[in-house]
Enzyme design. Structure first.
Site, PDB file in Angstrom:
ATOM      1  N   ASN A  43     -20.300   4.879   8.100  1.00 38.08           N
ATOM      2  CA  ASN A  43     -20.033   3.440   7.983  1.00 38.08           C
ATOM      3  C   ASN A  43     -20.313   2.700   9.284  1.00 38.08           C
ATOM      4  OD1 ASN A  43     -19.181   3.834   5.357  1.00 38.08           O
ATOM      5  ND2 ASN A  43     -16.992   3.720   5.822  1.00 38.08           N
ATOM      6  N   SER A  66      -5.013 -14.100   1.456  1.00 39.31           N
ATOM      7  CA  SER A  66      -5.923 -13.167   0.813  1.00 39.31           C
ATOM      8  C   SER A  66      -6.041 -13.540  -0.655  1.00 39.31           C
ATOM      9  CB  SER A  66      -5.426 -11.727   0.945  1.00 39.31           C
ATOM     10  OG  SER A  66      -6.340 -10.837   0.332  1.00 39.31           O
ATOM     11  N   TYR A 107       0.835  -1.204   0.000  1.00 34.14           N
ATOM     12  CA  TYR A 107       0.000   0.000   0.000  1.00 34.14           C
ATOM     13  C   TYR A 107       0.871   1.256   0.000  1.00 34.14           C
ATOM     14  CZ  TYR A 107      -3.932  -3.092   1.252  1.00 34.14           C
ATOM     15  OH  TYR A 107      -4.884  -4.085   1.270  1.00 34.14           O
ATOM     16  N   TRP A 147     -13.194  -7.451   2.208  1.00 35.28           N
ATOM     17  CA  TRP A 147     -12.947  -6.072   1.767  1.00 35.28           C
ATOM     18  C   TRP A 147     -13.907  -5.670   0.651  1.00 35.28           C
ATOM     19  CZ3 TRP A 147     -11.008  -5.714  -3.318  1.00 35.28           C
ATOM     20  CH2 TRP A 147     -10.396  -6.864  -3.833  1.00 35.28           C
ATOM     21  N   PRO A 157     -16.838  -3.782   0.814  1.00 39.81           N
ATOM     22  CA  PRO A 157     -18.271  -4.015   1.057  1.00 39.81           C
ATOM     23  C   PRO A 157     -19.155  -3.127   0.183  1.00 39.81           C
ATOM     24  CG  PRO A 157     -17.318  -2.750   2.874  1.00 39.81           C
ATOM     25  CD  PRO A 157     -16.175  -3.227   2.024  1.00 39.81           C
TER      26      PRO A 157
END
Length: 337
Positions: free
Chosen positions: A304, A161, A63, A216, A218
């Protein structure tokens, strides 16, 4: 729906069959840290998450080329939080441009983990993920290396993942044969428009291995907020970023926007924004330990997090209405329908 003091009551769930407790909603640094936010802004977002009961924060070596980990580490240090109150995860796969800087070799797992911990300025992460499967490394090498990392105390648990059910099963086979720790968690994409893996492919893994999920996207990269339904791309949104143009073209097709429009009345009837309905829908799946949310503004975090209060509103009747609109339920292999 009074939850005492009017605030959202965060729920904590075990990460799969492990003893680790993670907040039902969590925060991921994927797009925001380093690309859109610096330390000052990151601190206010992280604090806002903590104020809403979030204890799980997700990162990865790739990232913003490591910058996201540095920002998270510095922010947590400056906020003065107690390490034991937090569940921090990072992911290893893409660590640089050299031939040994990527993948899941023993060399890169160990070097990459040490480099991540240095950027985070932490002695350990709670969960370490293999960010993708690596076809060029035997799974046994990866399982042994992840166990080495756990034995060293650099991570407490490991997971995967975007692995296939077959790859996860193979990893567990190796772990059981060698009396090692298997992957306790998988991190797949999961939302109303992307369901096959979580609801069909992984089904045997939940019971066989107690696999947990931290999911991840959503909101399907914001599509399920409804903000793209005018046919324009808001300038401060993810799809306005240059490197997300392809994602925008793929995600904003008419069929999808039609479904999003169809969900609006269901959300209105519950008196909640579509984004909260979409996040709550993911969290309502009993196999999901935590839903990783993203946000670039405090207001988005606050929105959220209210999804926690929407989960109890998702009665079977409401779920059926949603299903009728999205029509994305994967065929179950055992029903032959």
């Amino acid at each position: 729906m009074g939850s005492g003091g009017g605030g959202t009551q965060m729920q904590y769930k075990n990460l799969g069959r492990s003893g680790l407790k993670v907040s039902q909603l969590s925060y991921g640094a994927w797009v925001s840290f380093g690309n859109q936010l610096d330390v000052k802004e990151a601190k206010s977002i992280l604090q806002c998450c903590r104020d809403h009961g979030v204890n799980f924060f997700d990162n990865a070596e790739v990232y913003a080329n490591g910058r996201a980990e540095e920002i998270m580490g510095q922010s947590i240090r400056e906020l003065g939080w107690r390490r034991s109150d937090l569940v921090i995860s990072t992911k290893i796969f893409w660590g640089g441009s050299g031939p040994n800087d990527k993948g899941l070799s023993r060399k890169h797992i160990i070097e990459g983990t040490k480099a991540s911990l240095k950027r985070l300025d932490m002695d350990y992460v709670d969960v370490l993920y293999c960010h993708r499967p690596d076809a060029s490394t035997p799974i046994e090498e990866t399982v042994r290396a992840m166990n080495h990392v756990i034995d060293k105390g650099w991570a407490f648990y490991w997971g995967t993942s975007e692995w296939t059910a077959q790859q996860i099963t193979e990893a567990w086979g190796v772990a059981q044969r060698l009396d090692l720790v298997g992957p306790i968690v998988e991190q797949p994409e999961y939302n109303m428009l992307s369901r096959h893996k979580v609801e069909t492919e992984y089904l045997p893994l939940y019971t066989n291995y107690g696999l947990g999920l931290t999911t991840w996207s959503p909101l399907a990269s914001g599509v399920l907020t409804g903000k793209y339904n005018k046919g324009t791309i808001p300038p401060d949104s993810r799809f306005a970023l240059e490197n997300y143009k392809n994602l925008a073209n793929r995600s904003l097709v008419d069929d999808v926007l039609r479904k999003v429009n169809g969900l609006k009345p269901i959300a209105d009837e519950l008196g909640v924004p579509l984004s909260q309905l979409a996040i709550a829908w993911c969290a309502a799946n009993p196999n999901v330990s935590s839903v990783i949310t993203g946000a670039t503004k405090e207001s988005q975090v606050q929105e959220n997090m209210k999804a926690v209060d929407v989960v109890p509103l998702l009665t079977p009747a409401v779920m059926e209405k949603i299903e009728a609109v999205i029509q994305s339920k994967p065929k179950r292999p055992d029903s032959f329908k």
